[in-house]
Design an enzyme around this catalytic site. Structure first.
Site, PDB file in Angstrom:
ATOM      1  CD  GLU A 119      -5.958   1.509   0.107  1.00 12.98           C
ATOM      2  OE1 GLU A 119      -5.443   2.930   0.058  1.00 12.98           O
ATOM      3  OE2 GLU A 119      -5.893   0.919   1.007  1.00 12.98           O
TER       4      GLU A 119
ATOM      5  CE  LYS B  45      -3.079  -0.717   2.796  1.00 17.60           C
ATOM      6  NZ  LYS B  45      -3.830   0.454   3.112  1.00 17.60           N
TER       7      LYS B  45
ATOM      8  CB  CYS C 162      -2.348   2.515   0.772  1.00 15.63           C
ATOM      9  SG  CYS C 162      -2.572   4.524   1.077  1.00 15.63           S
TER      10      CYS C 162
END
Lengths: 402, 402
Positions: free
Chosen positions: B39, B115, B148
């Site tokens: 990321e 995300k 993540c």
């Protein structure tokens, strides 16, 4: 704080009285407020077919001998006992055998859960459950019940967490190597305690020998192992505060539940519990708040439950032409029909003043109901209960067309 | 068989050109068909606010410099590169900063994922994504992308598995201790491969020091660790057959996907992808099969999408009184309104012969649409496309009432 006693032992196949005696000894030794026993603890596991297990199965209704037996045991220390056992049920002349757990206290049955996800040859022996796992209170704690292979199906843990469950009591006969360590992730990402009581020992199943893995354990919402057994006959006693499960935060800015993106994905129960009316009332009131009523300013919400237990909402939708305005009741029914529903059982209609359905709605209700219970709600929460036949004693129906 | 290269390194904060150079060296050394990077690999992580990161963010549209850069790198070994980086986007004059991953091959952008679940102070810096993770093909493999903290939200893994994803490419900057071992349960219970590329190193965030945990790994659908790194700068190369993920069975009688009890719980995407029309067509055809038409034997199904991207189905519901019969189109619209929808964007109407909506339905469509695209489907799959204004050029509307 709650004390949990998890009993790990090897039930002897077909020796029900011996197993009950052993369970009794364990229970009397246990210090727990809650005593959790393995799956099929009264009978053992590896039966070749339904017929061979059926004579050892019990009916799980109040006043049955087995219920009284555990009720007495629960009285001993005023505890909740959760025990796996085969359940026989007769409905409309059909005999079904379930892989169930019974939760019982000094007053008798608290809940019965019938395993939803059957493992291996169980599929040939048991009928799978058709109700969601129960959510119930013990003292101030919110509990639920799962059985063995249910652990694979993450939807259950998430939905129970969303319902506020603090402790999942998981009664198991595990033979695969993955459950115990996977429960760390299940507990952590859902923010709840998971107690797994597993059996030990071996049983022969056809040509295979099954080895039950023990490893009885309790995992915290932080993913910590609060206690665990190896593969010996033993009691695991663990004490913790279930209210810790109410804290779903991770760090200072995150929350395992609130951070869920319900605008992106949606998870929900399809089957509703016995609290039908509460669910229906909630849905009708919510639907009312979505009504489109620029002309009348008279919002109505409706919720309908069909004979499968599925529920659907509807609100009134007005139109500038007035004549094409649709009522809440019919709107809900059309949703039901679109989802294959054909028979109305219950309906809630919510409006400010608590109005009855119009004739057009009665006619459409009648199309899909021999009889229906109807609850009329007003703004103050006052309820009027009636039946379709009260509101429309003489019906015009498709029978009149023939 | 696919070769995966996972690159674990410590991006240097604010040194974008240095990081790109390092990434280039790693990519050229990698043997992978797919190269997965952490990321925010181009910029590092711990920026104090949006303004400080914005100048280092890129637009992720074809022909942007950054896209060409990775496109060239992907050409080097004809690979797919998946890299995390800050994305800037301008829509209607509003600038948004996303925590994104870019998947790129020699032809340019394959997918961009923003995300969904922001972690910690990211919530103050980035706009969360509003689309579900992409499902896309590379060679014969079906892939998806996560970033993540998304790992906590089990719904994503399950839904991706239900869509047939074989490999989840998970680009991370992990600081908490739980992800890596939890991925075992995630991979196992959903039956897919999960590759996590995590960064290492430390960065200061306000008063706190963040330590990124490394532990880059690939887990198989059987819950095996196919390879893992410690916390050093390194490339993990792993080779496996993604098609193994298609086998969801456990033992001889069970299946992680088919054993799900969709009659008990329901999990689904709320936001649909860009394949709106396909979704709508499917829903309309399915709704048609549920039509209640004992009198006319003329089943119709409809599906409507509102301006939020939510879709609703409806079917025609007849009545013995005939006059209270409801059309599929209106039934679908009423469901939309009940779910707070107020603006129709698209609609599909499916019938055997491909009929147009009746006047009553046009009037109700008009109540909730300035304009709407309408697709008429017949039994052979023939399509007619039109707009509401084609079908109803002069409307009576609420404006006429005033």
């Amino acid at each position: 704080m709650v004390k949990l006693s998890l009993i790990q032992f090897a039930p002897e196949i077909s020796n029900k009285s011996g197993n009950l005696k052993k369970i009794e000894e364990f229970c009397k030794k246990s210090q727990g407020d809650i005593i959790l026993l393995p799956e099929l603890a009264t009978t053992g596991y590896a039966y070749p077919n339904t017929e061979s297990l059926l004579p050892l199965a019990d009916k799980l209704t109040q006043n049955q001998e087995i219920v009284k037996y555990f009720q007495d045991l629960a009285s001993f220390r005023d505890s909740l006992i959760v025990v796996g056992l085969p359940e026989v049920s007769e409905q409309e002349g059909k005999v079904s055998l379930f892989n169930s757990v019974l939760a019982v206290d000094k007053n008798g049955i608290v809940e019965v859960y019938r395993k939803l996800h059957l493992f291996g040859r169980e599929k040939k022996i048991f009928t799978p459950g058709s109700q969601k796992p129960p959510v119930f209170s013990f003292r101030t704690y919110k509990l639920s019940l799962l059985i063995c292979f249910d652990w694979v199906f993450q939807e259950l843990f998430r939905l129970l967490s969303l319902q506020g469950v603090q402790v999942v009591l998981h009664s198991a006969n595990l033979v695969l190597p993955w459950c115990q360590r996977s429960m760390i992730a299940r507990a952590l990402t859902n923010g709840l305690f998971i107690a797994t009581a597993n059996r030990i020992g071996r049983e022969r199943e056809g040509l295979d020998e099954l080895t039950f893995t023990g490893g009885t354990q309790v995992v915290s919402p932080q993913g910590e192992l609060l206690g665990a057994l190896n593969d010996d006959e033993s009691i695991l006693e663990v004490e913790f505060d279930p209210a810790q499960a109410d804290k779903k935060t991770i760090g200072t800015n995150n929350d395992r539940i609130k951070d869920r993106r319900e605008d992106i994905y949606k998870l929900e129960w399809v089957v509703k519990s016995s609290h039908d009316w509460e669910d229906l009332k909630k849905m009708a009131v919510k639907a009312k708040s979505n009504a489109y009523t620029p002309y009348s300013n008279f919002p109505v919400g409706a919720a309908v439950m069909d004979d499968r237990g599925f529920i659907y909402g509807g609100c009134n939708v007005e139109n500038s032409s007035y004549g094409l305005t649709m009522c809440a009741e019919r709107s809900a029914i059309f949703s039901m029909v679109e989802d294959k529903g054909r028979k109305i059982k219950k309906m809630v209609i919510a409006s400010n003043s608590g109005v009855y359905p119009c004739g057009a709605c009665l006619q459409v209700i009648a199309e899909f109901a021999d009889e229906a219970e109807i609850l009329i709600l007003n703004n103050n929460g006052d309820e009027k209960r009636c039946r379709l036949s009260d509101l429309m004693p003489h019906r015009f129906s498709k029978l009149d067309l023939t």
